[in-house]
Structures are given as structure tokens and as C-alpha cells.
Design a protein around this motif. Sequence first.
Motif, PDB file in Angstrom:
ATOM      1  N   ALA A 193       0.828  -1.210   0.000  1.00  0.00           N
ATOM      2  CA  ALA A 193       0.000   0.000   0.000  1.00  0.00           C
ATOM      3  C   ALA A 193       0.860   1.257   0.000  1.00  0.00           C
ATOM      4  O   ALA A 193       0.546   2.251  -0.669  1.00  0.00           O
ATOM      5  CB  ALA A 193      -0.933  -0.009   1.212  1.00  0.00           C
ATOM      6  N   VAL A 300       0.222   4.360   6.599  1.00  0.00           N
ATOM      7  CA  VAL A 300      -0.510   3.106   6.457  1.00  0.00           C
ATOM      8  C   VAL A 300      -0.888   2.631   7.855  1.00  0.00           C
ATOM      9  O   VAL A 300      -0.019   2.326   8.680  1.00  0.00           O
ATOM     10  CB  VAL A 300       0.333   2.036   5.737  1.00  0.00           C
ATOM     11  CG1 VAL A 300      -0.488   0.767   5.550  1.00  0.00           C
ATOM     12  CG2 VAL A 300       0.827   2.558   4.392  1.00  0.00           C
ATOM     13  N   THR A 324      -1.398  11.104   2.278  1.00  0.00           N
ATOM     14  CA  THR A 324      -2.311  10.002   1.967  1.00  0.00           C
ATOM     15  C   THR A 324      -2.460   9.120   3.197  1.00  0.00           C
ATOM     16  O   THR A 324      -1.462   8.757   3.831  1.00  0.00           O
ATOM     17  CB  THR A 324      -1.773   9.147   0.802  1.00  0.00           C
ATOM     18  OG1 THR A 324      -1.631   9.965  -0.357  1.00  0.00           O
ATOM     19  CG2 THR A 324      -2.721   7.995   0.491  1.00  0.00           C
ATOM     20  N   ARG A 326      -3.934   5.430   4.365  1.00  0.00           N
ATOM     21  CA  ARG A 326      -4.402   4.160   3.836  1.00  0.00           C
ATOM     22  C   ARG A 326      -4.607   3.179   4.990  1.00  0.00           C
ATOM     23  O   ARG A 326      -3.780   3.080   5.907  1.00  0.00           O
ATOM     24  CB  ARG A 326      -3.403   3.571   2.836  1.00  0.00           C
ATOM     25  CG  ARG A 326      -3.127   4.485   1.645  1.00  0.00           C
ATOM     26  CD  ARG A 326      -2.566   3.729   0.470  1.00  0.00           C
ATOM     27  NE  ARG A 326      -3.534   2.763  -0.060  1.00  0.00           N
ATOM     28  CZ  ARG A 326      -3.335   2.076  -1.189  1.00  0.00           C
ATOM     29  NH1 ARG A 326      -2.214   2.241  -1.882  1.00  0.00           N
ATOM     30  NH2 ARG A 326      -4.245   1.237  -1.629  1.00  0.00           N
TER      31      ARG A 326
END
Length: 403
Positions: A193, A300, A324, A326
Amino acid sequence: MTPLRRGATTTAGPSVVRVQPNPAPTAMVWVQPGQNHECIAVPTVALAPGDALIAIELATICGSDVHTTQGHRSTPTPLVLGHEQVGHVVAIGDGAVTSTGQLLEVGERVVWSLTVGCDTCDTCVRGLPQKCETVRKYGHERLEAGWELSGGFASHTHVRRGTAIVPVSRSLPAAVLAPVSCGTATAVAALDAASAITPLDGTVVIVFGAGLIGLTACALAADRGARVIVVDPARHRRTLAMRFGAAATADPTLERDVPGSLAAALDEAGTRPLVAVEASGSVLAVASAIESLGTGGVAVLVGSVSPSAAVPLDPESIVRRLITLRGVHNYAPRHLEDAARFVETRHTEYPFDLLVGVTVALGDLDDGIEAAAGAGAVRIGVAPDLEPVKPCGAAREGQSHSG
């Protein structure tokens, strides 16, 4: 009819292979917190097309198993816990295959996925079989007639069609392979990811939590050329992280100006991390993971698998830094395959065998879970053949355990 190991017999019905191993398979059944596991015997196993019966060589106790027995996780009972294990195929249903579509063979040493998918629903078709609309999970399902051997804390597991089954080396220690089907494969999914957002080579990666997932993520990232910082409050875990490729470690309990603190480690890195893997589940660690990232970074989140307090979030900071977020929960078959290949090829570089401490007999599972609840080894092993299992009551055909 499929050949079996010595001492087992089968009878075949329409599309079903009925297996009667000798001695009968046994399983440890958990009912409720504060109560010891109960041992049952399962004289007959009916294998539908695509199913397999696997004799367990070694299982390991995951933190989620401990949390369940302590009453911290909501779980249907009674059930057979355990979802990290390695074993040998002793019987197969018609058309049973490996994760790559090859015919499964009796005698193969294998690991298998945590989840059972249908391969046809929208989620499976999108490449997320771990979130299948009808997903079932080993070590998580209520005991039922016909699938009593549904967890890893047993002598055998009845592996259902829709499970990713991955053949593994016959020469590797079982302690290296048993955790692959949970923490190791999840770590692979986490790095997958992250690498979809930014390359790992030459990047600073920060990992929060030096448990099985965190240590494996550290090794994976270091192996791909990243400079890894591992954050954990336990000194022995930080020491272990250095053997799994960490360039530096940090104690999150220290004040920011103290050597060995998270702030000091980030300053020493000379550049902000572009990847943060949060594998502890701590709310403070989640916030630190997001806060630590540089521009264009990715956090992540792996460890937050139980209800917790809300995490403070500064949306402006997320937007301006192009961050980001995730979430990774479990993994797809390709991650299990990659995890197995990684430990096979790199187990001499990173001491995966050290992650499993004492190994207990299946009949002593409750002692093993108590040991796993301590702050010692990353994993505790459970071996069905270590010593004779305590006497079990037979599970009558057509009836599930009453609990």
C-alpha cells in the motif's frame, strides 16, 4: 480416491470425500473469558470439492487470540481460535488447488490465508477477497457441524475452497513459517500500500510498534533500500528491531529533547519520513505517524483493529502536506505468496525464528495464551505433536459443540 497418510481412511460420496484419520483430529474450543479451553475430537471430516485437510505442524498465538480470550474482542462462541500455522496436506477434495491454480498434492507443506472468499462477489472481483461479502475467517467463526476444525489450535484444519493455499519450503523451521499467514502477510500488504504512493528505495520509513507486523515491515522496507526508524516503548523490542534492519529506533515515552526520543530520531534522519506504518493500534502512535510525515507522504494504518478513542486530525495539515492515509486489514493472496517467498529467501538475513519463544503442547494451550499475554516473546508456539493431548470428548456427527 485421494491417498492419505498412514492410519487414515476415506469414503466417497457424491462430490464429497469423507475422511476418518486415525487417531481422530482434535481441536481446542474456547467458550468464554476465565474458562479453560475444552478439547474435542472430530472423527470424520467431510471434504467438499476444493477443500483440504491439513495436519498442523506448528501454530502460533496472535495478539488477537489473546485479546479474544481476555474478553476485549467480540467473538461468536464457542469457537476454535488460531489462524497462524504451517502444516502438511493429508487429504484433498476434488479439484483442490494452490493459490496459483496448481493442483494441490497430498504431502505438500503449506500455509494458508486467514480468510475464505467466494471469488465471485463485487469485492472479490475488485481484488479484495479478504473483504468478501460472505467472508469467513479461520479462528474467528462459531463452531458448527461440518466445520469443527475451523481454527489453528487443533491437530488439523479443514481448509475450505476459496482459501489461498501456498506451498512452502520443507527445510525451513516451522517457527519461521507459522506466522506467515497473519502478521507477515499483513506487513507485505502494508508495504504494498505504501509503495503504491511512493518508492521505498532511498526513503525514510518510520514504523510504530515492534511486534510481528512492525518487525516484518521493518525488514521488508530495509530490504528495499529504505532507511527505517522503529518506534516502540520496550527496550528489548527496539533491540530486536535493529536485527530486522532498523537504522535507528526511538522510545515514544521520552521527552523530545532527550537522546533516543522520537524527535531526536527524526532530527538525526535529516529528512522527514515519506512512509509511516502504524502497527501498534495506539491512538497516540496513529497521531504521531500522521504528524511525522513529510510532503507527499503516506501513513498506512494496520494496528487499529479494535475500537479506540478518536484520533485528533488537522485537515489543513493533511491537505497542505498532500498526505495520503491508507488502511490495511488482512491481505490478498498475492501478499501471502510474497510473504512466504520473502521468509524463504531472507530468513538468514533477518532472524524470524527468534520471534517465536516457548512452544507448548496443544493440550497446554491456556498456558501458552497466558505466556503470550506477557511482554516476552513476539509469538508463542503451539505444537500438536509435542506431547499427548489431554483426553477429548468426541464431537457427534451432525452436532456442533454446545458451549
